[in-house]
Design a protein around this motif. Sequence first.
Motif, PDB file in Angstrom:
ATOM      1  N   SER A 119       0.840  -1.236  -0.039  1.00 49.97           N
ATOM      2  CA  SER A 119      -0.025  -0.062   0.178  1.00 49.97           C
ATOM      3  C   SER A 119       0.763   1.195   0.165  1.00 49.97           C
ATOM      4  O   SER A 119       2.031   1.313   0.576  1.00 49.97           O
ATOM      5  CB  SER A 119      -1.077  -0.042   1.253  1.00 49.97           C
ATOM      6  N   ARG A 120       0.057   2.316  -0.842  1.00 58.24           N
ATOM      7  CA  ARG A 120       1.095   3.680  -0.813  1.00 58.24           C
ATOM      8  C   ARG A 120       0.875   4.181   0.486  1.00 58.24           C
ATOM      9  O   ARG A 120       1.700   5.032   1.170  1.00 58.24           O
ATOM     10  CB  ARG A 120       0.534   4.368  -1.883  1.00 58.24           C
ATOM     11  N   GLY A 121      -0.083   4.033   1.271  1.00 54.91           N
ATOM     12  CA  GLY A 121      -0.535   4.556   2.675  1.00 54.91           C
ATOM     13  C   GLY A 121       0.550   4.239   3.685  1.00 54.91           C
ATOM     14  O   GLY A 121       1.279   5.133   4.353  1.00 54.91           O
ATOM     15  N   LEU A 124       3.765   6.199   2.725  1.00 54.81           N
ATOM     16  CA  LEU A 124       3.533   7.622   2.956  1.00 54.81           C
ATOM     17  C   LEU A 124       3.847   7.747   4.330  1.00 54.81           C
ATOM     18  O   LEU A 124       4.408   8.648   4.803  1.00 54.81           O
ATOM     19  CB  LEU A 124       2.385   8.107   2.474  1.00 54.81           C
ATOM     20  N   GLY A 125       3.260   6.796   5.268  1.00 49.03           N
ATOM     21  CA  GLY A 125       3.690   6.974   6.804  1.00 49.03           C
ATOM     22  C   GLY A 125       5.048   6.852   7.023  1.00 49.03           C
ATOM     23  O   GLY A 125       5.495   7.475   7.786  1.00 49.03           O
ATOM     24  N   CYS A 206       6.077   5.240  -1.968  1.00 46.41           N
ATOM     25  CA  CYS A 206       5.067   6.061  -2.193  1.00 46.41           C
ATOM     26  C   CYS A 206       4.401   5.920  -3.576  1.00 46.41           C
ATOM     27  O   CYS A 206       3.283   6.071  -3.415  1.00 46.41           O
ATOM     28  CB  CYS A 206       5.368   7.383  -1.595  1.00 46.41           C
TER      29      CYS A 206
END
Length: 221
Positions: A119-121, A124-125, A206
């Motif tokens: 996941s890109r989430g 990003l985190g 990301c």
Amino acid sequence: MARKIGFGLIWLGFSFYAFVLAPPDQGNSLELIQQLATMNWEGINPFVIALFNLMGIWPMIYGSVLLADGCEQKISAWPFASLSFAFGAFALLPYLALRQSPQPELAGESSRNLKFWDSRGLGLGLLVGGVVLIAFGLSQGDWANFVQLWQTSRFIHVMSLDFCMLSLVFPAILIADANRRGLSIQSPLFWGAVLVPFLGPLVYLCLRPSLYANALQTTEG
């Protein structure tokens, strides 16, 4: 075979240096590790705090790439990725030496676990966390004190080299991940991940194409 031997020799050489040639242990390493792990940070150089926590982000970066190897590997990546939270490159290098040449397609069925790592989430985190830690270390840390600690403390000396080792080795696992996603190795995103230590791989996580979107396109094609 040359790749396996290369990673094996790197692991042996790095281990020999860490346990034989690095500065001697000052006797307070376990206490320092306990303080860092329990966030009892009073009196600890912010450079050391930031580096220790950045070392917790690296296993997540490697997991986001290696866990897609799936069932094509005789040896699973997840035990090595898990151990790398405590042992860093010392845990990951043996897997890279034992790893079979990855296939360009996604191996095995999709799962919630793999979708999480894809996941890109998550990327990003990790990027936000990494930037915050770097900013904290650079703005609050005592560089002269850190250099002194690097020269006299085996734990901090080896942890610093471990961070560098993880940065140097990461490009070796990128090509298979890029191929799985239909991403050209000529792309700026790929080379940014190769050439920019730590932050480059985080930006890659990301912005890289979805693993499952590319798998679906391959199936339909």
